[in-house]
Scaffold this motif. Sequence first.
Motif, PDB file in Angstrom:
ATOM      1  N   ALA A 217       0.834  -1.204   0.000  1.00  0.00           N
ATOM      2  CA  ALA A 217       0.000   0.000   0.000  1.00  0.00           C
ATOM      3  C   ALA A 217       0.872   1.258   0.000  1.00  0.00           C
ATOM      4  N   GLY A 218       2.011   1.213   0.646  1.00  0.00           N
ATOM      5  CA  GLY A 218       2.914   2.365   0.661  1.00  0.00           C
ATOM      6  C   GLY A 218       3.463   2.690  -0.720  1.00  0.00           C
ATOM      7  N   GLN A 219       3.873   1.657  -1.450  1.00  0.00           N
ATOM      8  CA  GLN A 219       4.378   1.870  -2.809  1.00  0.00           C
ATOM      9  C   GLN A 219       3.282   2.435  -3.704  1.00  0.00           C
ATOM     10  N   VAL A 220       2.090   1.878  -3.590  1.00  0.00           N
ATOM     11  CA  VAL A 220       0.973   2.330  -4.415  1.00  0.00           C
ATOM     12  C   VAL A 220       0.597   3.768  -4.051  1.00  0.00           C
ATOM     13  N   ALA A 221       0.602   4.101  -2.763  1.00  0.00           N
ATOM     14  CA  ALA A 221       0.269   5.462  -2.332  1.00  0.00           C
ATOM     15  C   ALA A 221       1.259   6.473  -2.904  1.00  0.00           C
ATOM     16  N   ASP A 222       2.543   6.123  -2.951  1.00  0.00           N
ATOM     17  CA  ASP A 222       3.538   7.013  -3.546  1.00  0.00           C
ATOM     18  C   ASP A 222       3.255   7.248  -5.022  1.00  0.00           C
ATOM     19  N   LEU A 223       2.908   6.198  -5.741  1.00  0.00           N
ATOM     20  CA  LEU A 223       2.588   6.333  -7.163  1.00  0.00           C
ATOM     21  C   LEU A 223       1.338   7.176  -7.371  1.00  0.00           C
ATOM     22  N   VAL A 224       0.355   6.999  -6.506  1.00  0.00           N
ATOM     23  CA  VAL A 224      -0.893   7.760  -6.616  1.00  0.00           C
ATOM     24  C   VAL A 224      -0.626   9.248  -6.379  1.00  0.00           C
ATOM     25  N   ARG A 225       0.176   9.563  -5.379  1.00  0.00           N
ATOM     26  CA  ARG A 225       0.473  10.967  -5.072  1.00  0.00           C
ATOM     27  C   ARG A 225       1.193  11.651  -6.219  1.00  0.00           C
ATOM     28  N   ARG A 226       1.993  10.888  -6.976  1.00  0.00           N
ATOM     29  CA  ARG A 226       2.674  11.474  -8.129  1.00  0.00           C
ATOM     30  C   ARG A 226       1.709  11.768  -9.267  1.00  0.00           C
ATOM     31  N   SER A 227       0.662  10.980  -9.385  1.00  0.00           N
ATOM     32  CA  SER A 227      -0.260  11.181 -10.503  1.00  0.00           C
ATOM     33  C   SER A 227      -1.365  12.199 -10.189  1.00  0.00           C
ATOM     34  N   VAL A 228      -1.795  12.271  -8.931  1.00  0.00           N
ATOM     35  CA  VAL A 228      -2.852  13.213  -8.538  1.00  0.00           C
ATOM     36  C   VAL A 228      -2.414  13.905  -7.255  1.00  0.00           C
ATOM     37  N   ASP A 229      -2.243  15.220  -7.322  1.00  0.00           N
ATOM     38  CA  ASP A 229      -1.785  15.978  -6.154  1.00  0.00           C
ATOM     39  C   ASP A 229      -2.774  15.883  -4.997  1.00  0.00           C
ATOM     40  N   GLY A 230      -2.259  15.598  -3.823  1.00  0.00           N
ATOM     41  CA  GLY A 230      -3.065  15.588  -2.608  1.00  0.00           C
ATOM     42  C   GLY A 230      -3.990  14.398  -2.452  1.00  0.00           C
ATOM     43  N   ALA A 231      -3.840  13.377  -3.282  1.00  0.00           N
ATOM     44  CA  ALA A 231      -4.736  12.224  -3.206  1.00  0.00           C
ATOM     45  C   ALA A 231      -4.389  11.347  -2.013  1.00  0.00           C
ATOM     46  N   ARG A 232      -5.429  10.811  -1.389  1.00  0.00           N
ATOM     47  CA  ARG A 232      -5.268   9.892  -0.268  1.00  0.00           C
ATOM     48  C   ARG A 232      -5.797   8.518  -0.699  1.00  0.00           C
ATOM     49  N   LEU A 233      -5.089   7.489  -0.304  1.00  0.00           N
ATOM     50  CA  LEU A 233      -5.435   6.121  -0.686  1.00  0.00           C
ATOM     51  C   LEU A 233      -5.958   5.358   0.518  1.00  0.00           C
ATOM     52  N   ALA A 234      -7.070   4.661   0.323  1.00  0.00           N
ATOM     53  CA  ALA A 234      -7.600   3.737   1.321  1.00  0.00           C
ATOM     54  C   ALA A 234      -7.807   2.409   0.611  1.00  0.00           C
ATOM     55  N   THR A 235      -7.328   1.339   1.218  1.00  0.00           N
ATOM     56  CA  THR A 235      -7.462   0.017   0.598  1.00  0.00           C
ATOM     57  C   THR A 235      -8.426  -0.828   1.418  1.00  0.00           C
ATOM     58  N   GLU A 236      -9.050  -1.749   0.723  1.00  0.00           N
ATOM     59  CA  GLU A 236     -10.006  -2.631   1.384  1.00  0.00           C
ATOM     60  C   GLU A 236     -10.038  -3.963   0.635  1.00  0.00           C
ATOM     61  N   ARG A 237     -10.201  -5.006   1.394  1.00  0.00           N
ATOM     62  CA  ARG A 237     -10.309  -6.349   0.809  1.00  0.00           C
ATOM     63  C   ARG A 237     -11.785  -6.772   0.876  1.00  0.00           C
ATOM     64  N   ARG A 238     -12.357  -7.133  -0.264  1.00  0.00           N
ATOM     65  CA  ARG A 238     -13.751  -7.589  -0.337  1.00  0.00           C
ATOM     66  C   ARG A 238     -13.773  -8.968  -0.980  1.00  0.00           C
ATOM     67  N   GLY A 239     -13.678  -9.967  -0.167  1.00  0.00           N
ATOM     68  CA  GLY A 239     -13.643 -11.333  -0.691  1.00  0.00           C
ATOM     69  C   GLY A 239     -12.390 -11.550  -1.532  1.00  0.00           C
ATOM     70  N   GLU A 240     -12.578 -11.874  -2.785  1.00  0.00           N
ATOM     71  CA  GLU A 240     -11.442 -12.105  -3.688  1.00  0.00           C
ATOM     72  C   GLU A 240     -10.929 -10.824  -4.337  1.00  0.00           C
ATOM     73  N   PHE A 241     -11.544  -9.702  -4.003  1.00  0.00           N
ATOM     74  CA  PHE A 241     -11.179  -8.447  -4.637  1.00  0.00           C
ATOM     75  C   PHE A 241     -10.388  -7.557  -3.697  1.00  0.00           C
ATOM     76  N   VAL A 242      -9.495  -6.772  -4.282  1.00  0.00           N
ATOM     77  CA  VAL A 242      -8.767  -5.732  -3.568  1.00  0.00           C
ATOM     78  C   VAL A 242      -9.267  -4.421  -4.138  1.00  0.00           C
ATOM     79  N   CYS A 243      -9.712  -3.515  -3.263  1.00  0.00           N
ATOM     80  CA  CYS A 243     -10.277  -2.253  -3.717  1.00  0.00           C
ATOM     81  C   CYS A 243      -9.411  -1.088  -3.253  1.00  0.00           C
ATOM     82  N   ALA A 244      -9.313  -0.109  -4.118  1.00  0.00           N
ATOM     83  CA  ALA A 244      -8.577   1.118  -3.804  1.00  0.00           C
ATOM     84  C   ALA A 244      -9.554   2.284  -3.910  1.00  0.00           C
ATOM     85  N   ARG A 245      -9.627   3.078  -2.863  1.00  0.00           N
ATOM     86  CA  ARG A 245     -10.474   4.279  -2.880  1.00  0.00           C
ATOM     87  C   ARG A 245      -9.554   5.479  -2.742  1.00  0.00           C
ATOM     88  N   LEU A 246      -9.653   6.379  -3.706  1.00  0.00           N
ATOM     89  CA  LEU A 246      -8.847   7.591  -3.696  1.00  0.00           C
ATOM     90  C   LEU A 246      -9.746   8.788  -3.460  1.00  0.00           C
TER      91      LEU A 246
END
Length: 123
Positions: free
Chosen positions: A61-90
Motif C-alpha cells: 500500500a505504501g508503494q501504491v500510495a507514492d505512485l498515486v500521489r505522483r499522478s494526482v496531487d493531494g490524493a489519499r489512498l484507502a485500501t479494502e479487501r472484499r472477498g477475492e477483490f482488492v479495492c482502492a479508494r482515492l
Amino acid sequence: MWGSGHGRDAGTVTAEFAVVLPAVLLVLACCLGAVQVVSQQVRLTDAAGDAARLLARGETAGQVADLVRRSVDGARLATERRGEFVCARLSAPAAFGPYAAFGLTVAAESCALAGPAGRGPSP
C-alpha cells in the motif's frame, strides 16, 4: 430631433454592461472550475484503477500510495479487501480553489481480482 433623445440613453448601455459583466465572468469562472474538477475526477478514476491492479498484483500500500500521489496531487489512498477483490479508494480536495474552500472532495474507487492468497495473479 433624433440626436436629442439619443444623448439621454447613451450612458444606459454602458451602465447595463457594467452590471452584467461581473455576473457573466462569475458564471464563466464557475464553468471553467467545474471543467477542472471533472478533469481531476477522470485522473482520480484512472489512478484508482491503476492502484487496484497494483495492489492485486501484490504491491504494498505504501508503494501504491507514492505512485498515486505522483499522478494526482493531494490524493489519499484507502485500501479494502472484499472477498477475492482488492479495492482502492482515492480521494482528494477539489483542485479549483473556491470549490476546495467549500470542502468539495473528489473521490473514485476501483476493485481488482486478487491472485491466489493475495500474492498477485497466477502465472
